[in-house]
Scaffold this active site. Structure first.
Site, mmCIF file in Angstrom:
data_model
loop_
_atom_site.group_PDB
_atom_site.id
_atom_site.type_symbol
_atom_site.label_atom_id
_atom_site.label_comp_id
_atom_site.label_asym_id
_atom_site.label_seq_id
_atom_site.Cartn_x
_atom_site.Cartn_y
_atom_site.Cartn_z
ATOM 1 N N ASP A 96 -60.459 6.814 -13.980
ATOM 2 C CA ASP A 96 -60.144 7.496 -12.745
ATOM 3 C C ASP A 96 -61.689 6.452 -11.720
ATOM 4 O O ASP A 96 -62.509 6.539 -12.569
ATOM 5 C CB ASP A 96 -60.738 9.061 -12.255
ATOM 6 C CG ASP A 96 -60.894 9.069 -10.787
ATOM 7 O OD1 ASP A 96 -61.472 8.748 -10.127
ATOM 8 O OD2 ASP A 96 -61.305 10.506 -10.630
ATOM 9 N N LYS A 155 -53.141 -4.560 2.488
ATOM 10 C CA LYS A 155 -54.418 -3.862 3.972
ATOM 11 C C LYS A 155 -54.112 -2.404 3.692
ATOM 12 O O LYS A 155 -53.262 -1.724 3.032
ATOM 13 C CB LYS A 155 -53.125 -4.288 5.115
ATOM 14 C CG LYS A 155 -51.954 -3.910 4.949
ATOM 15 C CD LYS A 155 -50.681 -4.271 6.322
ATOM 16 C CE LYS A 155 -50.046 -3.043 6.288
ATOM 17 N NZ LYS A 155 -48.953 -2.991 7.046
ATOM 18 N N LYS A 189 -43.807 -14.966 3.799
ATOM 19 C CA LYS A 189 -41.722 -14.952 3.974
ATOM 20 C C LYS A 189 -41.625 -16.632 4.213
ATOM 21 O O LYS A 189 -42.590 -17.373 4.637
ATOM 22 C CB LYS A 189 -42.178 -14.651 5.237
ATOM 23 C CG LYS A 189 -41.671 -13.285 4.793
ATOM 24 C CD LYS A 189 -41.824 -12.140 6.024
ATOM 25 C CE LYS A 189 -41.598 -10.861 5.609
ATOM 26 N NZ LYS A 189 -40.159 -10.094 5.008
ATOM 27 N N ASP A 242 -51.680 -0.894 12.393
ATOM 28 C CA ASP A 242 -50.640 -0.811 11.072
ATOM 29 C C ASP A 242 -49.463 -2.225 11.218
ATOM 30 O O ASP A 242 -49.288 -2.921 10.204
ATOM 31 C CB ASP A 242 -49.593 -0.120 10.207
ATOM 32 C CG ASP A 242 -48.299 -0.058 9.930
ATOM 33 O OD1 ASP A 242 -49.253 -0.347 8.676
ATOM 34 O OD2 ASP A 242 -46.892 -0.200 9.769
ATOM 35 N N HIS A 247 -50.453 -8.052 10.850
ATOM 36 C CA HIS A 247 -48.852 -9.365 10.830
ATOM 37 C C HIS A 247 -48.804 -9.703 12.714
ATOM 38 O O HIS A 247 -48.653 -11.361 12.286
ATOM 39 C CB HIS A 247 -47.890 -8.481 10.772
ATOM 40 C CG HIS A 247 -48.045 -7.133 9.378
ATOM 41 N ND1 HIS A 247 -48.428 -8.030 8.278
ATOM 42 C CD2 HIS A 247 -47.489 -5.983 8.676
ATOM 43 C CE1 HIS A 247 -48.414 -6.955 7.733
ATOM 44 N NE2 HIS A 247 -47.689 -6.088 7.789
ATOM 45 N N LYS A 345 -41.312 1.248 15.638
ATOM 46 C CA LYS A 345 -40.303 1.591 14.858
ATOM 47 C C LYS A 345 -39.679 2.774 16.030
ATOM 48 O O LYS A 345 -40.036 2.740 16.696
ATOM 49 C CB LYS A 345 -41.513 2.832 14.503
ATOM 50 C CG LYS A 345 -42.332 2.402 12.923
ATOM 51 C CD LYS A 345 -42.997 3.441 11.977
ATOM 52 C CE LYS A 345 -43.805 2.343 10.839
ATOM 53 N NZ LYS A 345 -43.199 1.994 10.334
HETATM 54 P P1 NAP Z 1 -49.314 5.697 -3.696
HETATM 55 O O1 NAP Z 1 -48.044 5.949 -3.774
HETATM 56 O O2 NAP Z 1 -49.974 7.210 -2.975
HETATM 57 O O3 NAP Z 1 -49.865 5.270 -5.167
HETATM 58 C C1 NAP Z 1 -51.964 5.136 -5.671
HETATM 59 C C2 NAP Z 1 -51.816 4.704 -6.153
HETATM 60 O O4 NAP Z 1 -53.256 4.759 -7.087
HETATM 61 C C3 NAP Z 1 -51.104 5.324 -7.645
HETATM 62 O O5 NAP Z 1 -51.286 4.843 -8.971
HETATM 63 C C4 NAP Z 1 -52.481 6.726 -7.466
HETATM 64 O O6 NAP Z 1 -52.485 6.810 -9.322
HETATM 65 C C5 NAP Z 1 -53.739 5.735 -7.640
HETATM 66 N N1 NAP Z 1 -54.800 6.308 -7.893
HETATM 67 C C6 NAP Z 1 -54.917 6.560 -6.752
HETATM 68 N N2 NAP Z 1 -56.846 7.132 -6.505
HETATM 69 C C7 NAP Z 1 -56.926 7.295 -8.205
HETATM 70 C C8 NAP Z 1 -58.866 7.177 -8.995
HETATM 71 N N3 NAP Z 1 -59.065 7.216 -8.083
HETATM 72 N N4 NAP Z 1 -58.141 5.989 -9.612
HETATM 73 C C9 NAP Z 1 -57.172 5.346 -10.064
HETATM 74 N N5 NAP Z 1 -55.843 5.740 -9.336
HETATM 75 C C10 NAP Z 1 -55.376 5.923 -8.466
HETATM 76 O O7 NAP Z 1 -49.763 4.888 -2.328
HETATM 77 P P2 NAP Z 1 -49.430 3.179 -2.135
HETATM 78 O O8 NAP Z 1 -48.267 3.909 -1.556
HETATM 79 O O9 NAP Z 1 -48.295 2.411 -3.576
HETATM 80 O O10 NAP Z 1 -50.389 2.237 -1.551
HETATM 81 C C11 NAP Z 1 -51.130 1.614 -2.002
HETATM 82 C C12 NAP Z 1 -52.176 0.979 -0.994
HETATM 83 O O11 NAP Z 1 -51.521 0.172 -0.881
HETATM 84 C C13 NAP Z 1 -52.699 2.013 -0.131
HETATM 85 O O12 NAP Z 1 -54.282 1.852 0.713
HETATM 86 C C14 NAP Z 1 -51.486 1.983 1.145
HETATM 87 O O13 NAP Z 1 -52.197 2.026 2.625
HETATM 88 C C15 NAP Z 1 -51.665 0.255 0.947
HETATM 89 N N6 NAP Z 1 -50.272 -0.156 0.864
HETATM 90 C C16 NAP Z 1 -49.304 0.396 0.412
HETATM 91 C C17 NAP Z 1 -47.791 -0.520 0.995
HETATM 92 C C18 NAP Z 1 -45.962 0.291 0.382
HETATM 93 O O14 NAP Z 1 -45.460 -0.507 0.763
HETATM 94 N N7 NAP Z 1 -45.966 1.343 -0.779
HETATM 95 C C19 NAP Z 1 -47.560 -1.760 1.782
HETATM 96 C C20 NAP Z 1 -48.418 -2.058 2.315
HETATM 97 C C21 NAP Z 1 -49.920 -1.119 1.566
HETATM 98 P P3 NAP Z 1 -52.715 9.044 -9.704
HETATM 99 O O15 NAP Z 1 -52.801 9.728 -8.793
HETATM 100 O O16 NAP Z 1 -51.941 9.326 -10.375
HETATM 101 O O17 NAP Z 1 -54.420 7.908 -10.015
#
Ligand code: NAP
Length: 495
Positions: A96, A155, A189, A242, A247, A345
């Protein structure tokens, strides 16, 4: 034609992904690392360490990633021996990041079995931005932030100028700017990088690339999907934060920037910053006149009924899912040339495209010709089907007078170079390991972009602000069309 050239291996590295069990890691980052491994770019000694709070051991993480690869990598790209090799690089540390007593686990894991004492360490922060500062602070405290360490920030970097500064300051207290990689995957890209090559490795365009010959520029980034499961995040963000702040403004920079002295040095980012600083400053009157916020209502998308945004997020909301705007880059090269930007969107189609519309010929030489004369247009397709198309006017073959016909010169990436176009993350992750920051956003760029959008955020935060509705599956609100009609122009719908 030639296929892609062989990839040069990077140095051994400990690649730590905070949020290693999350959507971004499993859907984008690990598939990208798999494909780089497949192409021989990951050497022996390249380890990948996933970090999350989940009680998962190395074996559990390996099988989680194996499942993700079979879901997110095309079947014809998957080979058993490469999957085994990639999976063999994986480790998981249960931690954590907010609990200081857990951090020794990551420290011990990285020290144990590292390729060498001064191995490159990448810390990819695929977690909520609120955790960026605490993670960097802990990395410093346990001695993992060294001269050979780099940190990658996803981001959103802040939600406005103040919060972006707070994040940047927290990260900057530990890492030097040259070790901070703020990722904007649009910059990775192929077609976006090719825009730089087309402009600066050729001579024919540059003399025309200015207010004398360019009538206006349009940039469209549209998605046909709605917010889906990202509703709670999106409702606090909206299209301006966003998509536009990062972008779209980055694409404006690449179209409008002056030639940098060298493409692999700070000069690219210096030139991009100058564009952001030259954007026409916004007043409340200009926000109301030149910027349109929209939100999708129920409609038909991809032939199927699509719910409204309010139905998807479960309540009425004033968050915009669409932005269209008119702006200008106020410098010598671009004075008076409108840049029209739009993103949304639940639009009619998923497409990202830059269109440079040139001026009409100064003199109508073919007064008695039949057929339309259209201004030249250069379409740069960012996704899907990356490529370029130059629209010209030609003579239709045949005797008896001159008939004019629009024709296009096509450069399709798939047709010209064959094979698969690598995903942006593949390129960007290897740039991080190599320490090449050119395609990443510098702190001053991010803050200049936030500063420019601040008057819009301010204006749209009023309780009376309501985005205009548009039916899902269309090109956005009517007001977005009016924005151009007012100037005697129209959006170039994509072909
Ligand atoms: P997600 O699916 O909710 O994953 C979050 C990750 O962080 C999980 O592995 C979670 O695992 C871990 N985590 C959360 N709190 C934690 C803590 N206190 N200590 C250690 N690990 C922790 O989110 P995501 O979609 O992958 O996005 C992650 C970030 O990237 C966000 O800020 C999002 O805005 C950004 N982002 C995402 C995308 C996308 O396509 N998904 C695109 C651009 C940007 P546990 O809960 O097991 O700890």
């Amino acid at each position: 034609m030639n296929g892609p050239t062989a990839a040069t291996p990077v140095e051994p590295c400990d690649f730590t992904v905070f949020g290693g069990t999350g959507d971004l890691a499993l859907r984008k980052l690990l598939p990208a690392l798999y494909l780089r491994d497949r192409d021989g770019q990951l050497p022996d000694g390249f380890r990948i360490i996933g970090v999350s709070r989940a009680e998962v051991d190395d074996e559990g993480y390996r099988s989680m990633v194996e499942d993700a690869l079979s879901e997110h990598v095309a079947a014809d790209e998957l080979t058993d021996d490469v999957v085994r090799r990639l999976v063999g690089r994986l480790h998981h540390v249960t931690l954590d990041v907010e609990d200081v007593s857990d951090w020794h686990r990551l420290h011990d894991r990285l020290k144990d079995g590292a390729a060498s004492e001064d191995v490159i360490r990448v810390f990819y922060l695929a977690v909520a931005p609120a955790l960026f500062g605490p993670i960097c602070e802990h990395l410093d405290q346990v001695g993992l932030a060294t001269d050979r360490s780099r940190v990658v920030l996803e981001k959103p970097i802040g939600t406005d100028l103040d919060t972006a500064r707070t994040v940047n300051e927290a990260v900057g207290r530990v890492f030097d700017e040259s070790h901070i990689f703020r990722i904007d995957h649009y910059l990775g890209k192929e077609s976006v990088q090719n825009l730089l090559v087309t402009r600066f490795a050729n001579t024919f365009l540059e003399p025309l690339w200015n207010s004398r010959w360019v009538d206006h520029v349009q940039i469209t980034v549209s998605e046909s999907l709605g917010v889906g499961e990202r509703g709670s995040y999106y409702d606090r963000s909206g299209a301006l934060r966003d998509m536009v702040q990062n972008h779209l403004l980055q694409l404006v920079c690449l179209v409008a920037m002056e030639p940098p002295t060298y493409v692999d040095r700070e000069t690219v980012r210096d030139e991009k910053l100058k564009v952001l600083q030259a954007l026409r400053p916004l007043t409340p009157e200009l926000v109301d006149r030149d910027i349109v916020a929209g939100q999708y209502a129920a409609g038909l998308c991809d032939g199927a009924p699509a719910p409204s945004y309010a139905a998807e997020v479960g309540h009425e909301s004033s968050t915009e899912t669409y932005v269209a705007m008119r702006t200008e880059v106020q410098n010598w090269r671009w004075a008076g040339v409108p840049f029209y930007l739009r993103t949304g969107k639940r639009m009619a189609e998923r497409v990202s495209e830059i269109v440079v519309v040139f001026k009409e010929p100064p003199h109508p030489m073919f007064p008695h010709s039949e057929g339309p004369t259209e201004p030249n247009r250069l379409h740069i397709r960012v996704q899907p089907d990356e490529g370029m198309r130059l629209h010209m006017t030609a003579k239709e073959p045949g005797p008896g007078g001159i008939r004019l016909r629009p024709v296009s010169l096509d450069l399709s990436y798939a047709a010209a170079f064959g094979g698969r176009s690598p995903d942006a993350y593949e390129r960007l992750l290897m740039d991080v390991v190599r320490g090449n920051t050119t395609l990443f956003m510098r702190r001053d760029e991010v803050e200049a972009a936030w500063a420019w959008v601040a008057p819009i955020l301010d204006r749209w935060s009023r309780p009376t602000h309501r985005p205009r509705r548009y039916p899902a599956g269309t090109h956005g609100p009517v007001a977005a069309a009016t924005l151009l009609e007012r100037d005697g122009r129209s959006w170039q719908e994509t072909e």
